[in-house]
Design a protein around this motif. Structure first.
Motif, mmCIF file in Angstrom:
data_model
loop_
_atom_site.group_PDB
_atom_site.id
_atom_site.type_symbol
_atom_site.label_atom_id
_atom_site.label_comp_id
_atom_site.label_asym_id
_atom_site.label_seq_id
_atom_site.Cartn_x
_atom_site.Cartn_y
_atom_site.Cartn_z
ATOM 1 N N UNK A 268 0.830 -1.209 0.000
ATOM 2 C CA UNK A 268 0.000 0.000 0.000
ATOM 3 C C UNK A 268 0.862 1.256 0.000
ATOM 4 N N UNK A 269 2.066 1.148 0.591
ATOM 5 C CA UNK A 269 2.993 2.277 0.606
ATOM 6 C C UNK A 269 3.907 2.291 -0.618
ATOM 7 N N UNK A 270 4.015 1.165 -1.313
ATOM 8 C CA UNK A 270 4.847 1.122 -2.508
ATOM 9 C C UNK A 270 6.147 0.374 -2.337
ATOM 10 N N UNK A 271 6.279 -0.393 -1.249
ATOM 11 C CA UNK A 271 7.488 -1.176 -1.048
ATOM 12 C C UNK A 271 8.102 -0.926 0.311
ATOM 13 N N UNK A 272 9.241 -1.557 0.555
ATOM 14 C CA UNK A 272 9.911 -1.449 1.849
ATOM 15 C C UNK A 272 10.473 -0.057 2.104
ATOM 16 N N UNK A 273 10.903 0.631 1.050
ATOM 17 C CA UNK A 273 11.505 1.950 1.248
ATOM 18 C C UNK A 273 10.532 2.908 1.914
ATOM 19 N N UNK A 274 9.336 3.028 1.374
ATOM 20 C CA UNK A 274 8.359 3.957 1.928
ATOM 21 C C UNK A 274 7.661 3.388 3.154
ATOM 22 N N UNK A 275 7.522 2.071 3.235
ATOM 23 C CA UNK A 275 6.977 1.477 4.458
ATOM 24 C C UNK A 275 7.922 1.722 5.621
ATOM 25 N N UNK A 276 9.231 1.685 5.365
ATOM 26 C CA UNK A 276 10.214 1.993 6.409
ATOM 27 C C UNK A 276 10.086 3.451 6.856
ATOM 28 N N UNK A 277 9.869 4.366 5.912
ATOM 29 C CA UNK A 277 9.672 5.764 6.278
ATOM 30 C C UNK A 277 8.490 5.905 7.231
ATOM 31 N N UNK A 278 7.382 5.241 6.887
ATOM 32 C CA UNK A 278 6.188 5.294 7.736
ATOM 33 C C UNK A 278 6.458 4.638 9.083
ATOM 34 N N UNK A 279 7.135 3.493 9.066
ATOM 35 C CA UNK A 279 7.474 2.802 10.314
ATOM 36 C C UNK A 279 8.314 3.690 11.214
ATOM 37 N N UNK A 280 9.338 4.326 10.646
ATOM 38 C CA UNK A 280 10.226 5.157 11.447
ATOM 39 C C UNK A 280 9.506 6.385 11.998
ATOM 40 N N UNK A 281 8.582 6.952 11.221
ATOM 41 C CA UNK A 281 7.778 8.067 11.730
ATOM 42 C C UNK A 281 6.928 7.609 12.911
ATOM 43 N N UNK A 282 6.301 6.444 12.777
ATOM 44 C CA UNK A 282 5.486 5.921 13.877
ATOM 45 C C UNK A 282 6.329 5.694 15.124
ATOM 46 N N UNK A 283 7.540 5.206 14.952
ATOM 47 C CA UNK A 283 8.427 5.014 16.100
ATOM 48 C C UNK A 283 8.702 6.355 16.770
ATOM 49 N N UNK A 284 8.976 7.384 15.976
ATOM 50 C CA UNK A 284 9.251 8.707 16.540
ATOM 51 C C UNK A 284 8.043 9.275 17.275
ATOM 52 N N UNK A 285 6.848 8.972 16.780
ATOM 53 C CA UNK A 285 5.620 9.510 17.368
ATOM 54 C C UNK A 285 5.049 8.620 18.465
ATOM 55 N N UNK A 286 5.609 7.423 18.634
ATOM 56 C CA UNK A 286 5.119 6.507 19.659
ATOM 57 C C UNK A 286 3.843 5.784 19.282
ATOM 58 N N UNK A 287 3.608 5.585 17.983
ATOM 59 C CA UNK A 287 2.408 4.912 17.497
ATOM 60 C C UNK A 287 2.726 3.435 17.284
ATOM 61 N N UNK A 288 1.959 2.555 17.902
ATOM 62 C CA UNK A 288 2.160 1.118 17.712
ATOM 63 C C UNK A 288 1.719 0.702 16.311
ATOM 64 N N UNK A 289 2.265 -0.412 15.838
ATOM 65 C CA UNK A 289 2.022 -0.830 14.457
ATOM 66 C C UNK A 289 1.800 -2.329 14.333
ATOM 67 N N UNK A 290 0.957 -2.694 13.392
ATOM 68 C CA UNK A 290 0.950 -4.033 12.820
ATOM 69 C C UNK A 290 1.686 -3.938 11.493
ATOM 70 N N UNK A 291 2.732 -4.722 11.329
ATOM 71 C CA UNK A 291 3.529 -4.731 10.093
ATOM 72 C C UNK A 291 3.072 -5.917 9.266
ATOM 73 N N UNK A 292 2.590 -5.628 8.036
ATOM 74 C CA UNK A 292 2.028 -6.697 7.215
ATOM 75 C C UNK A 292 1.971 -6.260 5.752
ATOM 76 N N UNK A 293 1.120 -6.919 4.976
ATOM 77 C CA UNK A 293 0.826 -6.547 3.604
ATOM 78 C C UNK A 293 -0.605 -6.965 3.324
ATOM 79 N N UNK A 294 -1.052 -6.750 2.091
ATOM 80 C CA UNK A 294 -2.429 -7.119 1.760
ATOM 81 C C UNK A 294 -2.612 -8.638 1.793
ATOM 82 N N UNK A 295 -1.693 -9.358 1.173
ATOM 83 C CA UNK A 295 -1.628 -10.822 1.225
ATOM 84 C C UNK A 295 -0.344 -11.236 0.538
ATOM 85 N N UNK A 296 -0.116 -12.546 0.434
ATOM 86 C CA UNK A 296 1.079 -13.015 -0.249
ATOM 87 C C UNK A 296 1.496 -14.394 0.193
#
Length: 366
Positions: A268-296
């Motif tokens: 949904x983000x376009x790959x690991x590069x942009x998913x990592x950007x989102x993940x790192x932002x969430x870490x900075x903001x203290x937002x918990x995450x489920x890390x996944x994909x649509x399916x596979x």
């Protein structure tokens, strides 16, 4: 180093349980997955995978992956696959939107970067936290008793976190949540995932009907504004998923106190590069995450495992093991669940070797 060839393979992934069902009567029996191969002039080859959850879940569909690749891939011949930020800018310039089309290429290039540097992708994404990480099990929509029995069975296999597919009739969903919660231990986590399936008044009925239960509410309604209205009227931990598709929704959600956790889906983000950007932002903001994909299958699961395992443990709500849901294995070396937990490979790159006899010949290549 330059990209010399990009190829796409198509693989059907039947479900072990026969059918996966969620809100609105949507269901899938066999997932249509696209495996992406990126070759270089230095002898390194990387693999990625994109597998939409049918054509009616997100703005993505399986044949669209392959049509988009045919449009995009010729623009990438000659590009350096390990210059990932530059490569993503090149993909965005060549094809507006359609992030899911780009995801398989980006994942394959991370696989190449790991091979070139002789490091697992997990290390390149920030470093490994702990020996393994926790998984959830998605529980396909069925009757309350059937869903409770399914949860009990998966709990015996070691799972302790469950994503219950609701988003149907409010009375039935209230019964589903009650039936399942009664079968769990107090320390188990239960997520009631409506997948946008409720209207606001239906969502309000459900959250009031389960107000005394320990349960997360995930994406109750279609739009961000609708979900925010429910968030402001419930004390349950709140998860946003379908509306989180970039950095701006994350920033808006944080500013509005719209959620306690989000789902980061790689494609949904376009790959690991942009998913990592989102993940790192969430870490900075203290937002918990489920890390996944649509399916596979195996390759998507490997990519998920590297992003999840490089996420700080206290902010990883959970992750998933899609390759355990399907009956076809597409790669050796893919991570496998152990008692409801999983670990990313320590081998270079994604740590997988595609089964070329399963993939067959490419259906398209540059």
């Amino acid at each position: 180093m330059k990209i010399t060839r990009i190829a796409a393979y198509q693989v059907d992934l039947p479900l072990n349980e026969g059918r996966y069902s969620w809100s609105g009567g949507k269901s899938v029996d066999v997932f249509d997955s696209t495996i992406v191969q990126v070759e270089t002039d230095a002898g390194f080859t990387g693999y990625g995978e994109v597998c939409p959850l049918g054509p009616f879940y997100l703005p993505a569909y399986a044949r669209g992956v392959r049509a988009g690749l045919a449009e995009l891939a010729p623009h990438l011949i000659g590009a350096n696959p390990v210059e990932l930020t530059k490569l993503n800018r090149k993909m965005d310039a060549a094809l507006q939107g359609h992030p899911y089309v780009k995801s398989g290429i980006d994942i394959a290039c991370w696989d190449i970067l790991g091979q070139v540097t002789n490091q697992p992708v997990c290390s390149l994404l920030g470093g490994r936290y702990g020996e393994d990480f926790v998984l959830y099990r998605a529980i396909s929509q069925a009757t309350p008793d059937e869903m409770a029995d399914n949860v009990a069975g998966y709990r015996e296999e070691g799972y302790r976190r469950f994503q219950l597919k609701v988003g149907g009739d409010p009375d039935t969903d209230i019964a589903r949540i009650h039936a399942v919660r009664e079968r769990l231990h107090p320390s188990d986590k239960l997520i009631a995932d409506a997948n946008t399936g409720w209207t606001m008044h239906e969502a309000m009925r459900v959250v009031r009907g389960v107000q005394d239960l320990d349960v997360y509410i995930e994406q109750p309604c279609l739009t961000y504004e609708e979900c925010l209205s429910i968030r402001r009227q419930t004390n349950h931990p709140f998860v946003l998923d379908e509306v989180i598709n970039g950095i701006q929704p994350l920033l808006r959600g944080h500013a509005d106190l719209a959620m306690d956790a989000v789902n980061i889906k790689i494609s949904k983000f376009g790959g690991l590069t942009k998913a990592k950007q989102a993940r790192d932002l969430c870490v900075s903001l203290g937002i918990a995450m489920t890390i996944e994909d649509s399916w596979g299958g195996d390759i998507v699961t490997a990519a998920i495992s590297h992003l999840a395992h490089s996420t700080p443990t206290e902010l990883l709500l959970t992750s998933t093991d899609f390759n355990s849901y399907v009956s076809v294995s597409t790669a050796d070396g893919a991570p496998q669940r152990q008692h409801g937990r999983m670990a990313a490979s320590t081998a270079p790159g994604l740590g997988i070797q595609p089964k070329l006899d399963v993939l067959g010949g490419p259906i398209w290549s540059t």
